[in-house]
Structure formats: structure tokens, C-alpha cells
Enzyme design. Structure first.
Site, PDB file in Angstrom:
ATOM      1  N   ASP A 149     -22.852  74.528  25.540  1.00 16.07           N
ATOM      2  CA  ASP A 149     -24.097  74.171  26.230  1.00 16.07           C
ATOM      3  C   ASP A 149     -24.980  75.427  26.415  1.00 16.07           C
ATOM      4  O   ASP A 149     -24.458  76.543  26.540  1.00 16.07           O
ATOM      5  CB  ASP A 149     -23.693  73.586  27.594  1.00 16.07           C
ATOM      6  N   HIS A 150     -26.282  75.252  26.445  1.00 14.32           N
ATOM      7  CA  HIS A 150     -27.265  76.319  26.722  1.00 14.32           C
ATOM      8  C   HIS A 150     -26.842  77.705  26.236  1.00 14.32           C
ATOM      9  O   HIS A 150     -26.447  78.576  27.019  1.00 14.32           O
ATOM     10  CB  HIS A 150     -27.587  76.356  28.218  1.00 14.32           C
ATOM     11  N   GLU A 171     -33.588  72.792  22.298  1.00 14.09           N
ATOM     12  CA  GLU A 171     -34.350  72.434  23.498  1.00 14.09           C
ATOM     13  C   GLU A 171     -35.830  72.678  23.220  1.00 14.09           C
ATOM     14  O   GLU A 171     -36.203  73.746  22.752  1.00 14.09           O
ATOM     15  CB  GLU A 171     -33.854  73.343  24.631  1.00 14.09           C
ATOM     16  N   HIS A 204     -33.302  70.832  35.553  1.00 17.53           N
ATOM     17  CA  HIS A 204     -31.930  71.258  35.841  1.00 17.53           C
ATOM     18  C   HIS A 204     -31.784  71.445  37.344  1.00 17.53           C
ATOM     19  O   HIS A 204     -32.666  72.016  37.990  1.00 17.53           O
ATOM     20  CB  HIS A 204     -31.624  72.587  35.145  1.00 17.53           C
ATOM     21  N   HIS A 259     -31.223  66.285  29.548  1.00 18.58           N
ATOM     22  CA  HIS A 259     -30.598  67.323  30.381  1.00 18.58           C
ATOM     23  C   HIS A 259     -31.004  67.112  31.826  1.00 18.58           C
ATOM     24  O   HIS A 259     -31.925  66.350  32.134  1.00 18.58           O
ATOM     25  CB  HIS A 259     -31.041  68.707  29.910  1.00 18.58           C
ATOM     26  N   ASN A 275     -24.269  68.150  35.493  1.00 18.60           N
ATOM     27  CA  ASN A 275     -23.479  69.300  35.920  1.00 18.60           C
ATOM     28  C   ASN A 275     -23.489  69.477  37.444  1.00 18.60           C
ATOM     29  O   ASN A 275     -22.433  69.461  38.074  1.00 18.60           O
ATOM     30  CB  ASN A 275     -23.986  70.579  35.234  1.00 18.60           C
ATOM     31  N   THR A 276     -24.655  69.601  38.056  1.00 19.34           N
ATOM     32  CA  THR A 276     -24.697  69.893  39.509  1.00 19.34           C
ATOM     33  C   THR A 276     -23.886  68.875  40.318  1.00 19.34           C
ATOM     34  O   THR A 276     -23.166  69.241  41.252  1.00 19.34           O
ATOM     35  CB  THR A 276     -26.161  69.909  40.018  1.00 19.34           C
TER      36      THR A 276
HETATM   37  O1  G3H Z   1     -26.721  71.171  30.417  1.00 16.50           O
HETATM   38  C1  G3H Z   1     -26.415  70.812  31.563  1.00 16.50           C
HETATM   39  C2  G3H Z   1     -27.199  69.802  32.248  1.00 16.50           C
HETATM   40  O2  G3H Z   1     -28.467  69.702  31.752  1.00 16.50           O
HETATM   41  C3  G3H Z   1     -26.977  69.745  33.714  1.00 16.50           C
HETATM   42  O3  G3H Z   1     -28.079  69.487  34.534  1.00 16.50           O
HETATM   43  O4  G3H Z   1     -27.076  70.267  36.668  1.00 16.50           O
HETATM   44  O5  G3H Z   1     -29.169  68.959  36.642  1.00 16.50           O
HETATM   45  O6  G3H Z   1     -27.020  67.875  36.079  1.00 16.50           O
HETATM   46  P1  G3H Z   1     -27.813  69.129  36.071  1.00 16.50           P
HETATM   47 ZN    ZN Z   2     -28.923  71.367  30.363  1.00 11.59          ZN
END
Ligand code: G3H
Ligand code: ZN
Length: 289
Positions: free
Chosen positions: A80-81, A134, A185, A215, A239-240
């Protein structure tokens, strides 16, 4: 077992989305894998550059491949990223199934130029690896926010333009596109994230011609997720919300077992919270609610 490319194509046709969830440790991985198996859905594990430093790039790739082979289960791993060709090389050589080259903060011309270099190298090295790029900047931290990240696309004119997306995909040859469509994000503490621009997602689907990745999934309203998936999103990143779940589980474990010193006994609560959040999101992304 189908390839990741085939699972994504399948999701696109069926208008559902594959969940992509980030991990920092084995508790996170275990919780996500249990949720996926419970629902019998394919799943993608994400590890950003920072998360790869914590888990180990090769370790992360091996852990996911071992689960896939041992359980004959469609679990895949994405770098990722990733911001440099050097880090992309590390992940591809370690055995990752997919990479996200993120030059979304650069100008369009620079983004195209750098992404083309990445595509050329990956195709020549392991052509089966999926490449995502992206287009548009949506902030960079999976954390609790108090304000919109500086420079993030929020106004209509800053969101990814469908014609630009078509040119970007044509010139770079990427397999997947991560656009800016109102997503950010991170998540706000006491409010839902801003609305997604569903018309923009539909327009991008018609011009970009590759599957799209949403994302910044944490904090997005359920109705927005459903509309986004109906209109062209085939993968959703969260993720968060997972980081919060991990922490909530750990806080509960520490409060309920104040004398406990065995890490795996404490981490069971984190794993369980992660499993719960992931299962809920996967159900929503697959019309199972
Ligand atoms: O690549 C990871 C995600 O885009 C996570 O985004 O933390 O807002 O869920 P988020
Ligand atoms: Zn992301």
C-alpha cells in the site's frame, strides 16, 4: 484458485467490492483472516511503507502466502502507498501480489512519468503483479482528524477529472486506479467523513476503463459505500477503523486483566475487535446485510 485480477474482475461484474484491510501485526492479520473465512470472501491485506517496516516486507509477503497455501484461501497482499521505485522493487521481489505506487501529491506530468517507470519495471520483472496508481491527493494519514488534511482534494474542481483519468490510464498502463472522489484518509472524531461524489465515480468508471479502488474508507457513511460500489468501485481500503478496533480491544484487555503480562492473551481482544469491524465492513461491501 482464481488470481487476484480475476477476483477483481468478478467483483466489478457483480457490483460488489473486495475489502482491503491494513495490518501492523499478527493480531490484525488474524482478525481479518477470521472475518474473511467466516464470510467466505476474498480479501486483500495492505501494508504501507511504515507498516512494512513494523512487520518486515518479506515476512508480510510470506505470512499471507502461507495462509493462502495452507488454507487454499483467496487472501492476497498489497504494498500500500509506496512512494519510490526502490520500495516497489523491494515489495515485488518479496512476493507481493499487488503494489500501489502513490505519486498522487505530484503534478500530473510528474505522476505520469514516475508511474510509467514503475509499470515498465514491474512488467519486466513479475508481470502478474497488479499495479495501482493514485490520481488526486486525499491526505496521507490513517488517523483521527480534526480538520481536512492540507492540500487534500475536497472541492469539485479538485476531484479527479474523468478525461484526465482516461489519459493517465492510457499513458501509464496501470491496472487499477485510486481517484479522489470526496474520500479522505483518516476519519473525523465526532462526525462522519464528507459525502462521496457518486456522479464523479460513475463518470470515472466510464472513462478510466480499469477497476477503481476507494481509499480512505474509514468514516464513510454506509449509503455512500453502497452507491460507490454500485457505480464502479471494486476494492475498498479501510485502515483507521481497524487501528481503532485494535486499540479498543487492547484497552479492554488491560482494564479487565490488569495483572496479565502474557502478550498473546491481551492481543486476543485486539484480534477479536478487528474481526468484528472487518466482518461488518465486508458484509456491507458484498450486499450481505
Ligand atoms: O490505504 C489505506 C486506506 O486508504 C485507509 O484509509 O484509514 O481512512 O480507512 P482510512
Ligand atoms: Zn489509502
Amino acid at each position: 484458485m482464481k488470481t487476484l485480477r480475476e477476483y477483481i474482475e468478478d467483483a466489478r461484474k457483480r457490483k460488489v467490492a473486495i475489502g482491503h484491510f491494513n495490518i501492523s501485526d499478527l493480531a490484525g492479520l488474524g482478525g481479518i483472516f477470521e472475518a474473511a473465512r467466516e464470510l467466505e470472501l476474498p480479501v486483500i491485506i495492505g501494508v504501507s511503507e511504515g507498516e512494512r517496516e513494523a512487520v518486515g516486507t518479506k515476512n508480510a509477503a510470506d505470512l499471507v502466502r502461507n495462509l493462502r497455501e495452507q488454507y487454499d484461501y483467496p487472501i492476497f497482499i498489497n504494498a500500500d502507498h509506496t512512494h519510490s521505485l526502490e520500495k516497489i522493487k523491494e515489495a515485488v521481489e518479496a512476493g507481493f501480489d499487488a503494489v500501489l505506487f502513490d505519486a498522487g501529491k505530484l503534478s500530473l506530468e510528474e505522476n505520469i512519468e514516475k508511474t510509467k517507470e514503475v509499470v515498465a519495471w514491474v512488467r519486466a520483472t513479475r508481470p502478474e503483479v497488479l499495479i495501482e496508481a493514485e490520481l488526486g491527493y486525499i491526505g496521507s494519514s490513517s488517523t483521527i482528524m480534526t480538520e481536512v488534511p492540507e492540500g487534500a482534494a475536497v472541492n469539485k474542481e479538485e476531484l479527479t477529472d474523468p478525461e484526465v483519468a482516461a489519459r493517465f490510464v492510457r499513458e501509464t498502463g496501470v491496472d487499477l486506479l485510486a481517484p479522489a472522489v470526496g474520500n479522505l484518509h483518516g476519519m473525523f472524531k465526532n462526525a462522519p467523513n464528507p459525502d462521496l461524489d457518486i456522479d464523479r465515480i460513475a463518470a470515472l468508471r466510464d472513462t478510466a476503463e480499469v477497476p477503481m479502488v476507494l481509499h480512505g474508507g474509514s468514516g464513510i457513511k454506509n449509503g455512500d459505500f453502497i452507491a460507490a460500489i454500485q457505480n464502479g468501485i471494486s476494492i475498498v481500503h479501510i485502515n483507521t477503523e481497524i487501528r481503532l478496533a485494535w486499540r479498543k480491544g487492547m484497552e479492554r484487555a488491560l482494564a479487565e486483566k490488569p495483572e496479565e503480562v502474557t502478550p498473546y492473551k491481551l492481543l486476543l481482544d485486539s484480534k477479536d475487535e478487528v474481526r468484528r469491524v472487518v466482518a461488518e465492513r465486508m458484509r456491507l461491501f458484498n450486499g450481505m446485510e
